[in-house]
Structures are given as C-alpha cells and as structure tokens.
Design an enzyme around this catalytic site. Structure first.
Site, PDB file in Angstrom:
ATOM      1  CG  HIS A   9      -1.966   0.850   0.796  1.00 40.14           C
ATOM      2  ND1 HIS A   9      -1.491   2.003   2.867  1.00 40.14           N
ATOM      3  CD2 HIS A   9      -2.743   1.653   0.469  1.00 40.14           C
ATOM      4  CE1 HIS A   9      -2.620   2.458   2.213  1.00 40.14           C
ATOM      5  NE2 HIS A   9      -3.296   2.816   1.186  1.00 40.14           N
ATOM      6  CG  HIS A  51      -2.754   9.002   0.277  1.00 37.84           C
ATOM      7  ND1 HIS A  51      -3.545  10.501   1.464  1.00 37.84           N
ATOM      8  CD2 HIS A  51      -3.684   8.166   0.480  1.00 37.84           C
ATOM      9  CE1 HIS A  51      -4.648   9.482   1.990  1.00 37.84           C
ATOM     10  NE2 HIS A  51      -4.621   8.653   1.352  1.00 37.84           N
TER      11      HIS A  51
HETATM   12  O1  G3P Z   1      -5.955   0.330  -1.425  1.00 38.52           O
HETATM   13  C1  G3P Z   1      -7.078   1.781  -0.676  1.00 38.52           C
HETATM   14  C2  G3P Z   1      -6.250   2.937  -0.786  1.00 38.52           C
HETATM   15  O2  G3P Z   1      -5.192   2.940  -0.752  1.00 38.52           O
HETATM   16  C3  G3P Z   1      -7.781   3.866   0.378  1.00 38.52           C
HETATM   17  O3  G3P Z   1      -7.094   4.796   1.350  1.00 38.52           O
HETATM   18  O4  G3P Z   1      -6.282   6.666   1.801  1.00 38.52           O
HETATM   19  O5  G3P Z   1      -5.433   4.793   1.251  1.00 38.52           O
HETATM   20  O6  G3P Z   1      -5.785   5.585  -0.711  1.00 38.52           O
HETATM   21  P1  G3P Z   1      -5.838   5.914   0.886  1.00 38.52           P
HETATM   22 CA    CA Z   2      -4.759   4.673  -2.015  1.00 43.58          CA
END
Ligand code: G3P
Ligand code: CA
Length: 244
Positions: A9, A51
């Site tokens: 992630h 992000h």
């Molecule tokens: O895997 C999905 C996740 O990345 C969504 O939340 O805020 O980390 O982009 P975020």
């Molecule tokens: Ca994400």
C-alpha cells in the site's frame, strides 16, 4: 481461481516513504505481488503519485499538488520525513512508475485521487500495461464511471465505507469488477453477499496483524497493506497450518 494479491500500500509504506521508488521496490522485495498507489495531476497536467491533496504531512509546506507544476513538485524531498536515509526521494510520475513496474508480473492498483484526470491516465495505461495486471480504483464514483467509459477493457474497483443492496446493484450495472471495503467494518454477511454477486473482494485499511488474519480467514482475494512482509508471513502460516 485468481491468485491472492498482496498489494504493498503506497509501497511498503510502513518502512519507507510512501509512494516513492524506495517503498515500491522494498514492497516487491518483501514478497508483495502487487503495488497500490495514488494518482493526481500537477498544474501542468502530469499524472504523479501522491496521496494527500497538499504537501503538508510529507514536507511541512502547504502547497497543493494541483497548484504546482511537475518541475516544482519534483524539487521537493519526499523521503526524509521517514528517515535521513531516504533524503532525496522525489514524487514519481505515473509514467516513470509504469516504466519500472508494468509487465513485471506484478498487479497494479491505481487509485484516482483527483477529479477529471482520466484523460491523462488512460493513454499511459494503454502504452505500458497489459489489461490483466491493472485495476483502477477510486472513492469517487463519477471518476470510476468516466474511466470505465474511456477504457472498458481495464478492471475497476470501488473503494467504499458503506455497503448496501443499492450499491451491489449499481456496481453490477456499471460493470465494476472489484469491491474494496474498509477492513475494520467488513462483515461475514456482506462478504458472502458480494461474493454471491460475483465481485472480487479486496479490503483496505488493514491496520494491524489481527485484522489481517481476520481478512485471510474470510477468504478475501487480496489486501492493501503497509507491511507486505507480515502479510506474506501470515499467508505462509495459514498455508502451512495442519488441517484439523
Ligand atoms: O487500497 C485503498 C486505499 O489506498 C484507500 O485509502 O486513503 O490509503 O488511499 P487511501
Ligand atoms: Ca490509495
């Protein structure tokens, strides 16, 4: 049956600065077979991987991504917030990322974070990727539908916090392939329902190992985790455990 995907992630973001090459390569090295990342466009229209809508959390300055040109954005150090050894990491462009990671046997989960950037993203996916390795996701329903109209051959995933029968119907009619629930509120009941409706299921927000173990027990198709090494270890344990 499709292979389980351990998505790093924002890369292995527990250990390296999120959404940088350091984190992406570390995730791969740790055994992730997928990478998740976030896409926005700079003021001059370059898709980049970042992000937050501004630089505050990562660099301490409040500049917004959409107000910076690509040259201005890539002048920032986005590594040292995670440790001096990462000083000098820059915000990657989507094109650089795909150049490094497309067609390498990895699954790529590309999240649309800004509105109206589908036109900028689609040609790059077309140029670098094979459709089977990509899922394009978003929390923005209109972005997902706009992307589907543009590239119906690419799988899409809906990132959500709320389940309902209306959602199941809307996702089916829109041709969305994957459902991405918040792991901490995901229930057995909804798991069964989304399965029965034919969706791939890939939870996000897997904050710790106990939640991770619960998702594995439920039989999800993948997860996004900041610690892909721990997910690999947990999967091996599950796999090696004697069947009683
Ligand atoms: O895997 C999905 C996740 O990345 C969504 O939340 O805020 O980390 O982009 P975020
Ligand atoms: Ca994400």
């Amino acid at each position: 049956m499709t292979e389980f995907v351990n998505y790093a992630h924002r890369g292995a973001s527990a250990y390296a600065p999120e959404n940088t090459f350091a984190a992406f390569y570390l995730g791969w090295q740790m055994g992730a077979n997928g990478i998740e990342t976030d896409i926005q466009c700079t003021r001059d229209g370059v898709p980049v991987l970042f992000h937050d809508s501004d630089m505050k959390r990562i660099t301490g300055t409040a500049a917004r991504i959409c107000d910076l040109t690509y040259d201005e954005l890539t002048a920032y150090d986005v590594g040292s917030y995670k440790g001096e050894q990462f000083r000098g990491e820059r915000v990657p462009s989507l094109e650089e990322f795909l150049h490094h990671f497309a067609c390498k046997g990895l699954q790529l989960a590309l999240e649309i974070k800004q509105r109206n950037i589908e036109d900028a993203i689609a040609p790059l996916i077309r140029k670098y990727c094979i459709p089977e390795e990509v899922v394009v996701t978003s929390f923005q329903w209109d972005s997902l539908l706009a992307f589907r109209r543009k590239m119906p051959e690419i799988r899409t995933g809906w990132l959500s916090r709320n389940e309902s029968e209306e959602l199941v119907a809307a996702m089916k009619s829109a041709g969305i392939w994957q459902y991405c629930p918040n792991a901490s509120t995901w229930t057995d009941g909804w798991h069964q329902r989304f399965r029965e409706a034919g969706f791939s299921i890939r939870p996000w927000g897997v904050k710790d190992e106990s939640l991770m173990a619960r998702m594995l027990e439920m039989g999800v198709d993948g997860m996004t985790v900041n610690f892909p090494d721990k997910l690999e270890a947990a999967r091996k344990t599950c796999h090696d455990a004697p069947k009683l």
